[in-house]
Enzyme design. Structure first.
Site, PDB file in Angstrom:
ATOM      1  N   HIS A 167      -1.534 -19.129  43.697  1.00  7.60           N
ATOM      2  CA  HIS A 167      -2.433 -19.882  43.544  1.00  7.60           C
ATOM      3  C   HIS A 167      -3.897 -19.029  43.805  1.00  7.60           C
ATOM      4  CE1 HIS A 167      -3.196 -21.127  47.727  1.00  7.60           C
ATOM      5  NE2 HIS A 167      -1.864 -21.072  47.435  1.00  7.60           N
ATOM      6  N   CYS A 215      18.361 -35.848  62.023  1.00  3.79           N
ATOM      7  CA  CYS A 215      17.034 -36.117  61.981  1.00  3.79           C
ATOM      8  C   CYS A 215      16.025 -35.149  61.511  1.00  3.79           C
ATOM      9  CB  CYS A 215      17.006 -36.219  63.522  1.00  3.79           C
ATOM     10  SG  CYS A 215      17.142 -34.905  64.429  1.00  3.79           S
ATOM     11  N   HIS A 258      47.389   6.594  54.464  1.00  4.96           N
ATOM     12  CA  HIS A 258      47.423   7.531  53.546  1.00  4.96           C
ATOM     13  C   HIS A 258      47.473   8.812  53.901  1.00  4.96           C
ATOM     14  CE1 HIS A 258      42.949   7.555  54.650  1.00  4.96           C
ATOM     15  NE2 HIS A 258      43.156   8.832  54.242  1.00  4.96           N
ATOM     16  N   CYS A 316      14.173 -11.926  42.605  1.00  2.00           N
ATOM     17  CA  CYS A 316      14.127 -12.812  41.298  1.00  2.00           C
ATOM     18  C   CYS A 316      12.846 -12.752  40.571  1.00  2.00           C
ATOM     19  CB  CYS A 316      14.139 -14.327  41.885  1.00  2.00           C
ATOM     20  SG  CYS A 316      12.821 -14.805  43.028  1.00  2.00           S
TER      21      CYS A 316
HETATM   22 ZN   LIG Z   1      43.658   5.113  54.726  1.00  2.00          ZN
HETATM   23 ZN   LIG Z   2      -1.126 -20.816  49.481  1.00  2.00          ZN
HETATM   24 ZN   LIG Z   3      13.048 -13.632  45.074  1.00  2.00          ZN
END
Ligand SMILES: [Zn+2]
Ligand SMILES: [Zn+2]
Ligand SMILES: [Zn+2]
Ligand SMILES: [Zn+2]
Ligand SMILES: [Zn+2]
Ligand SMILES: [Zn+2]
Ligand SMILES: [Zn+2]
Ligand SMILES: [Zn+2]
EC number: 2.3.2.31
Lengths: 492, 151
Positions: free
Chosen positions: A399, A459, A244, A386
């Protein structure tokens, strides 16, 4: 088509050129800037067929000097009078440096004589990028080239040694891998009016600071001081994208120096095709892959979280053949990945940093956001990801009270190991394609580092794939792998 | 189905032209990524005289991922489970795209010559191999005779 317009355009161009330069007629002009010592910059149109003497004739009047009182510096070299513009690796908007010949005729060292003129002519040459060749930069280890079988080709192929050097860069403007041009400036005042005392002979000379000395002709007091204090001025090498139009002196590109021309037709270690350019890994063997296989290698290792968070280099990879001390130092090489993949690379790199700093990864499938938390905090919310709120200890939904599953404490009771496995599922636990789908249902966090780990058949003995963890654990018990696990449910 | 990468074609050709002594590997007629493999039991091992069938599959991202290999013929070996899966480092974390099908097959042959009961993946076979090697070897011979001969 367009021939009339073409003719008109041509005429117009010629008229403009006649206006600006009187005697010289430019057919295929190159617009460059000439920076004059002292800071002034003038725009000049050059004809690629001109030589440097012609350039001096154009530039000198603007400096109020005679052509023989001016020298032209570009890419680390004073350009010789007989060199053609087209040989100078100049692009549109490139910056040439014009310096008044000062000490030359009244220099104290050699007495002025006729022979001096010839000496000077020898000093002057083409820009660095035109004098360097690929062979110098392909083998850091010169013993390797001599031991190589195709030594004969260097003798037979007359052009081999003359190939101009090829540099590859990541261009932040084009956002892609491009060919690059080597440029030189003073390490101290950053002026391009700088000539090198010797050519760089290897990547080390180019990449490491203070390898090559030179002469700063910027006329800056500061650089003169350095010279007077007998500390040499050093060349600082940098790169520009050749694809460029230059956007000025700040427009630079990162050299991807592991990408090199494949001079000796080395086949890719993964696909065995011979391609050009290639990635040459920084191991003593100099293992080679093609660019496609390099990308594939990165993606595979990324998915397995096998990149390594190197304290100096960052999130990186070593040679795919497993060579020692072969980490990629310049992590911009990973810009060869596409945008999505590179985003993943950055995310995983950040997560790895989070884990190293004592944080956790969100256990929600498909999230895995890295979360930094205080030492005693048990309730963790995935705020930037999330939104899942979970228990730091068992990685289940948050909990109150004790964690319910026994698999939180490493090395917990053997009860957890009597976990019942559906015999039908177990018999399907074969590696073939069909069962892969059935098995590939879950990820569980590594009990040591909490990296979500996928079991892809095989396994129950898991080895954490995260580089640096390698914890051996039981998929069923989510505890360290024990003899009991082996006996009771090795294969589920 | 995607075109077969050149590397796989080259490796297959070489396996056909210069087979590894004691090993045959033939691609399936309908799936060039699936190989029918026969390994002869190495001399001076409890597997001598046996012909062991294996299957080898090259996953989509081969050679970045290791080939998947499994014994079809039953074998009494501390590093091979009852479903025929093999515990071999180069099939797992030590895999490198510089390795080949050929290297994998040679390593499996070497594993038959030198069982490794100390591997962390050991099972009851490995246990016996460690506490009573002669009995384990007797079992291996017996299994070789029963499952890997006359077929
Ligand atoms: Zn470039
Ligand atoms: Zn826990
Ligand atoms: Zn998350
Ligand atoms: Zn300077
Ligand atoms: Zn390749
Ligand atoms: Zn290597
Ligand atoms: Zn781990
Ligand atoms: Zn267990």
């Amino acid at each position: 088509m367009g021939s009339i317009i073409g003719v008109l355009k041509n005429i117009l161009c010629r008229m403009l050129q006649l206006l600006s330069f009187g005697k010289k007629t430019i057919t295929n002009s190159l617009s460059v800037y000439v920076k004059i010592s002292g800071g002034r910059t003038v725009a000049v149109d050059l004809d690629p067929t001109w030589d440097i003497k012609n350039v001096k004739e154009v530039v000198a009047p603007r400096l109020g000097l005679e052509p023989n009182e001016v020298k032209i510096i570009f890419a680390g070299k004073e350009l010789g009078d007989k060199i053609k513009i087209s040989e100078c690796d100049l692009g549109q908007q490139s910056i040439l440096h014009a310096v008044k010949v000062r000490g030359r005729l009244r220099t104290t060292l050699p007495p002025p004589s006729t022979s001096l003129i010839e000496d000077i002519d020898e000093q002057a040459s083409k820009p660095l990028s035109e004098t360097l060749n690929d062979t110098m930069f392909s083998n850091e280890d010169s013993s390797k080239s001599s031991s190589n079988i195709d030594d004969g080709s260097t003798n037979s192929g007359e052009g081999t040694n003359r190939t101009n050097v090829h540099f590859y860069v990541f261009c932040p403007t084009c956002k892609a891998l491009k060919t690059g041009k080597l440029r030189v400036r003073c390490h101290f005042c950053k002026s391009g009016a700088f000539t090198v005392h010797s050519d760089p002979q290897s990547w080390n000379d180019v990449l490491e600071p203070k390898q090559i000395t030179g002469l700063c002709e910027n006329g800056s007091e500061l650089c003169a001081d350095i010279l007077n204090n007998k500390e040499p001025t050093f060349a600082e090498f940098y790169f520009k994208c050749s694809e460029h139009t230059s956007l000025g002196e700040q427009d630079q590109a990162v050299p991807l120096y592991l990408i090199r021309p494949n001079l000796r037709d080395v086949p890719c270690l993964a696909c065995t095709d011979v391609s050009d350019p290639v990635v040459v890994f920084p191991c003593t063997e100099g293992h080679v892959t093609c660019l496609d296989c390099f990308r594939q290698y990165c993606i595979t290792r990324l998915t397995e979280r096998q990149f390594w968070q190197h304290p100096e280099y960052g999130y990186t990879l070593a040679c795919p053949a497993g060579c020692p001390d072969s980490f990629i130092k310049e992590i911009h090489h990973f810009r060869l990945l596409n945008d999505t993949q590179y985003a993943q690379y950055q995310r995983f790199g950040t997560e790895e940093f989070v884990l190293r700093s004592g944080g956790v990864l969100c256990p929600q499938p498909g999230c895995g956001m890295g979360i930094l938390i205080d030492e005693g905090c048990v309730k963790v919310a995935c705020i930037n990801g999330c939104g899942y709120v979970f228990c730091r200890l068992c990685l289940q939904g948050y909990h109150v009270g004790e964690c319910r599953s026994a698999d939180t404490e490493i090395g917990a009771n053997a009860e957890a190991c009597s976990y019942n496995v559906d015999p039908a599922k177990a018999s399907e636990a074969r590696w073939d394609e069909a069962s892969k789908v059935a098995i590939k249902v879950l990820t569980k966090p590594c009990p040591m580092c909490r990296t979500p780990t996928e079991r892809d058949g095989g396994c129950m003995h898991m080895v954490c794939t995260r580089a640096g963890c390698n914890f051996h654990w039981c998929w069923v018990c989510q505890t360290p792998w024990t003899r009991e696990c082996m006996g009771n449910h090795w294969f589920g | 189905m995607a075109a077969l990468p050149r590397r796989i074609i080259k490796e297959t050709q070489r396996l056909m032209q210069e087979p590894v002594p004691g090993i045959s590997a033939v691609p399936d007629d309908s799936n060039a990524r699936y190989f029918h493999v026969i390994v002869t039991g190495p001399e001076d091992s409890p597997f001598e005289g046996g012909l062991f069938k294996l299957e080898l599959f090259l996953p989509e991202d081969y050679p970045m991922s290791a080939p998947k290999v499994r014994f079809i013929t039953k074998i009494y070996h501390p590093n091979i489970d009852r479903l025929g899966r093999i515990c071999l480092d180069i099939l797992k974390d030590k895999w490198s795209p510089a390795l080949q099908i050929r290297t994998v097959l040679l390593s499996i042959q070497a594993l038959l010559s030198a069982p490794n009961p100390d591997d962390p993946l050991a099972n009851d076979v490995a246990e016996l191999w460690k506490v009573n090697e002669s009995e384990a070897i007797r079992n291996a011979r017996e299994w070789t005779r029963r499952y890997a001969m006359d077929n």
